[in-house]
Design a protein around this motif. Sequence first.
Motif, PDB file in Angstrom:
ATOM      1  N   LYS A 170       0.817  -1.212   0.000  1.00 49.75           N
ATOM      2  CA  LYS A 170       0.000   0.000   0.000  1.00 49.75           C
ATOM      3  C   LYS A 170       0.852   1.264   0.000  1.00 49.75           C
ATOM      4  CE  LYS A 170      -0.577   0.068   5.058  1.00 49.75           C
ATOM      5  NZ  LYS A 170      -1.559  -0.016   6.164  1.00 49.75           N
ATOM      6  N   HIS A 171       2.028   1.197   0.618  1.00 47.42           N
ATOM      7  CA  HIS A 171       2.876   2.382   0.705  1.00 47.42           C
ATOM      8  C   HIS A 171       3.295   2.871  -0.685  1.00 47.42           C
ATOM      9  CE1 HIS A 171       3.287  -0.160   4.272  1.00 47.42           C
ATOM     10  NE2 HIS A 171       3.316   0.969   4.947  1.00 47.42           N
ATOM     11  N   LEU A 173       1.483   2.523  -3.480  1.00 45.65           N
ATOM     12  CA  LEU A 173       0.319   3.112  -4.137  1.00 45.65           C
ATOM     13  C   LEU A 173      -0.094   4.422  -3.478  1.00 45.65           C
ATOM     14  CD1 LEU A 173      -1.801  -0.122  -4.745  1.00 45.65           C
ATOM     15  CD2 LEU A 173       0.166   0.764  -5.994  1.00 45.65           C
ATOM     16  N   ILE A 174      -0.025   4.474  -2.157  1.00 43.17           N
ATOM     17  CA  ILE A 174      -0.342   5.714  -1.446  1.00 43.17           C
ATOM     18  C   ILE A 174       0.634   6.812  -1.843  1.00 43.17           C
ATOM     19  CG2 ILE A 174      -0.360   6.820   0.829  1.00 43.17           C
ATOM     20  CD1 ILE A 174      -1.415   4.123   1.943  1.00 43.17           C
ATOM     21  N   ASN A 177      -0.322   8.055  -5.232  1.00 46.83           N
ATOM     22  CA  ASN A 177      -1.535   8.873  -5.137  1.00 46.83           C
ATOM     23  C   ASN A 177      -1.222  10.261  -4.584  1.00 46.83           C
ATOM     24  OD1 ASN A 177      -3.072   6.725  -6.050  1.00 46.83           O
ATOM     25  ND2 ASN A 177      -3.705   6.068  -4.016  1.00 46.83           N
ATOM     26  N   GLN A 178      -0.367  10.321  -3.579  1.00 44.65           N
ATOM     27  CA  GLN A 178      -0.038  11.608  -2.961  1.00 44.65           C
ATOM     28  C   GLN A 178       0.689  12.534  -3.936  1.00 44.65           C
ATOM     29  OE1 GLN A 178       2.142  10.200   0.472  1.00 44.65           O
ATOM     30  NE2 GLN A 178       0.346  10.320   1.801  1.00 44.65           N
ATOM     31  N   GLU A 195      -5.505  -5.136   0.247  1.00 46.58           N
ATOM     32  CA  GLU A 195      -4.646  -4.000   0.585  1.00 46.58           C
ATOM     33  C   GLU A 195      -4.424  -3.110  -0.629  1.00 46.58           C
ATOM     34  OE1 GLU A 195       0.099  -3.328   1.460  1.00 46.58           O
ATOM     35  OE2 GLU A 195      -0.890  -4.978   2.495  1.00 46.58           O
ATOM     36  N   CYS A 199      -6.332   1.077  -2.213  1.00 42.11           N
ATOM     37  CA  CYS A 199      -5.579   2.279  -2.589  1.00 42.11           C
ATOM     38  C   CYS A 199      -5.905   2.763  -4.003  1.00 42.11           C
ATOM     39  CB  CYS A 199      -4.085   2.012  -2.476  1.00 42.11           C
ATOM     40  SG  CYS A 199      -3.559   1.543  -0.818  1.00 42.11           S
ATOM     41  N   ASN A 200      -6.925   2.169  -4.617  1.00 40.28           N
ATOM     42  CA  ASN A 200      -7.391   2.591  -5.940  1.00 40.28           C
ATOM     43  C   ASN A 200      -6.288   2.645  -6.999  1.00 40.28           C
ATOM     44  OD1 ASN A 200     -10.139   3.041  -5.059  1.00 40.28           O
ATOM     45  ND2 ASN A 200      -9.372   4.877  -4.033  1.00 40.28           N
ATOM     46  N   PRO A 201      -5.587   1.538  -7.215  1.00 44.23           N
ATOM     47  CA  PRO A 201      -4.545   1.547  -8.244  1.00 44.23           C
ATOM     48  C   PRO A 201      -5.133   1.684  -9.637  1.00 44.23           C
ATOM     49  CG  PRO A 201      -4.965  -0.696  -7.532  1.00 44.23           C
ATOM     50  CD  PRO A 201      -5.765   0.191  -6.614  1.00 44.23           C
TER      51      PRO A 201
END
Length: 225
Positions: A170-171, A173-174, A177-178, A195, A199-201
């Motif tokens: 997740k880190h 993808l997050i 996103n950021q 997971e 995170c909406n990949p």
Amino acid sequence: MKNYKVILFDLDGTLTDPKEGITKSVEYALKRMGIDEPNLDNLECFIGPPLHVSFAEYYGFSEAEISKATALYRERFKEKGMYENVPYDGIQKLLAELQQQGYRLAVATSKPTVFAKTIVDYFQIGQYFEHIVGSNLDGTRSAKAEIIQYIIAEYGEYDLNDFIMIGDRKHDLIGANQVGIDAMGVTYGYGDIEELQACNPTYIANTVEQVGEILLRNQQQLLLR
């Protein structure tokens, strides 16, 4: 379909399977801290996130304890752990194909840069990457968004739509996103589908081959237009 120009790859769980080296190095650090954890499977949670995050989250360590545990971990990791690792089947072929198609490749990892460079060179995949960027040994630049942003700044001629981040946790993808770039989650690493989907990949790939199919299909469809 977007015509990506720069592909950022996570290292652990995406390019290579580092389970043995990471979990044995964590086990070593914990034992020196007075904690016995004989089941290495319980330490898979350390694969991906920055060490200080995992030591705090899973063992409740204080800042001083995190510093000591990290130093102990690196003591073993530098000697043995970084070599107890193996590239996923098909990774070298994928990287060669992407490079041949004109993609520019970089590594974006929370692992310290000095270790990441040693690992990719040792496993003979370093030649495919223009940049290998990780955290600093003092713990700074450990957030994935900071690492991604650092790499993006190296490619000032491109805009955010030209980049994609590929990772198994997740880190990754997050962080993408950021920063505002697309992301592909891979399920063959250490993050499960729930997971990653949370995170909406932009894409999900279940195998190394599917990573190539998605990226090279994008390229092929654009060429056919």
